[in-house]
Design a protein around this motif. Sequence first.
Motif, PDB file in Angstrom:
ATOM      1  N   LEU A  33       0.840  -1.196   0.000  1.00 42.07           N
ATOM      2  CA  LEU A  33       0.000   0.000   0.000  1.00 42.07           C
ATOM      3  C   LEU A  33       0.877   1.249   0.000  1.00 42.07           C
ATOM      4  O   LEU A  33       1.932   1.281   0.634  1.00 42.07           O
ATOM      5  N   MET A  34       0.408   2.277  -0.719  1.00 43.96           N
ATOM      6  CA  MET A  34       1.120   3.545  -0.841  1.00 43.96           C
ATOM      7  C   MET A  34       0.136   4.682  -0.623  1.00 43.96           C
ATOM      8  O   MET A  34      -1.072   4.458  -0.575  1.00 43.96           O
ATOM      9  N   GLU A  35       0.671   5.894  -0.533  1.00 49.61           N
ATOM     10  CA  GLU A  35      -0.169   7.081  -0.378  1.00 49.61           C
ATOM     11  C   GLU A  35       0.291   8.163  -1.345  1.00 49.61           C
ATOM     12  O   GLU A  35       1.491   8.337  -1.552  1.00 49.61           O
ATOM     13  N   PHE A  74       3.264   0.271   3.447  1.00 48.43           N
ATOM     14  CA  PHE A  74       3.709  -1.030   3.943  1.00 48.43           C
ATOM     15  C   PHE A  74       3.670  -2.080   2.844  1.00 48.43           C
ATOM     16  O   PHE A  74       2.954  -1.948   1.868  1.00 48.43           O
ATOM     17  N   LYS A  75       4.488  -3.121   3.064  1.00 47.66           N
ATOM     18  CA  LYS A  75       4.520  -4.282   2.180  1.00 47.66           C
ATOM     19  C   LYS A  75       3.647  -5.357   2.810  1.00 47.66           C
ATOM     20  O   LYS A  75       3.703  -5.593   4.020  1.00 47.66           O
ATOM     21  N   SER A  76       2.863  -6.017   1.993  1.00 45.61           N
ATOM     22  CA  SER A  76       1.987  -7.082   2.462  1.00 45.61           C
ATOM     23  C   SER A  76       2.803  -8.305   2.866  1.00 45.61           C
ATOM     24  O   SER A  76       3.873  -8.557   2.313  1.00 45.61           O
ATOM     25  N   LYS A  77       2.270  -9.076   3.804  1.00 50.64           N
ATOM     26  CA  LYS A  77       2.923 -10.325   4.202  1.00 50.64           C
ATOM     27  C   LYS A  77       2.828 -11.361   3.086  1.00 50.64           C
ATOM     28  O   LYS A  77       3.671 -12.227   2.969  1.00 50.64           O
ATOM     29  N   LYS A  78       1.757 -11.247   2.267  1.00 53.58           N
ATOM     30  CA  LYS A  78       1.625 -12.153   1.126  1.00 53.58           C
ATOM     31  C   LYS A  78       1.001 -11.402  -0.047  1.00 53.58           C
ATOM     32  O   LYS A  78       0.243 -10.469   0.140  1.00 53.58           O
ATOM     33  N   ILE A  79       1.351 -11.832  -1.245  1.00 49.32           N
ATOM     34  CA  ILE A  79       0.795 -11.219  -2.447  1.00 49.32           C
ATOM     35  C   ILE A  79      -0.673 -11.641  -2.605  1.00 49.32           C
ATOM     36  O   ILE A  79      -1.026 -12.784  -2.313  1.00 49.32           O
ATOM     37  N   ILE A  80      -1.500 -10.695  -3.017  1.00 46.10           N
ATOM     38  CA  ILE A  80      -2.872 -11.031  -3.412  1.00 46.10           C
ATOM     39  C   ILE A  80      -2.826 -11.136  -4.930  1.00 46.10           C
ATOM     40  O   ILE A  80      -2.793 -10.120  -5.627  1.00 46.10           O
ATOM     41  N   THR A  81      -2.741 -12.363  -5.425  1.00 46.94           N
ATOM     42  CA  THR A  81      -2.527 -12.586  -6.853  1.00 46.94           C
ATOM     43  C   THR A  81      -3.743 -12.178  -7.675  1.00 46.94           C
ATOM     44  O   THR A  81      -4.865 -12.091  -7.155  1.00 46.94           O
ATOM     45  N   LEU A  82      -3.494 -11.966  -8.951  1.00 44.11           N
ATOM     46  CA  LEU A  82      -4.586 -11.662  -9.873  1.00 44.11           C
ATOM     47  C   LEU A  82      -5.615 -12.785  -9.858  1.00 44.11           C
ATOM     48  O   LEU A  82      -6.819 -12.529  -9.889  1.00 44.11           O
ATOM     49  N   GLN A  83      -5.153 -14.029  -9.786  1.00 40.28           N
ATOM     50  CA  GLN A  83      -6.086 -15.168  -9.715  1.00 40.28           C
ATOM     51  C   GLN A  83      -6.986 -15.045  -8.485  1.00 40.28           C
ATOM     52  O   GLN A  83      -8.184 -15.285  -8.557  1.00 40.28           O
TER      53      GLN A  83
END
Length: 121
Positions: A33-35, A74-83
Amino acid sequence: RNYQARNFMRKMEIGDQAFFYHSNCKAPGIVGLMEIVSKNIIDPTQFDKNSKYFDPKSDKSNPRWDCVKLQFLFKSKKIITLQELKSLFNEEELLVVKKGNRLSIIPVIKKSANLLISRLK
């Protein structure tokens, strides 16, 4: 260079949040996430004749190309994939899952954004 992506960026406001979406990789998806911290930043490469982004029709008094400045949140703990996104949302709820969509810069409705933010943390 994409007019639609540029126009979406022009609608962004300082303080808006943006998802960091990796699109040019094996498993595209949201990774953080960014701002938005600044907007209407003129792209100087549009005036540089040696740049592959040179635009001979762009005028310094009325530039065609600009962008926003983002700050990492922040960086996510896991990627939320396109799938995964396709399994969670339809194209009205999240434009990035629309068949044939090639844009990474798209608006996200509040309800979808809230669900995604909760999955990122």
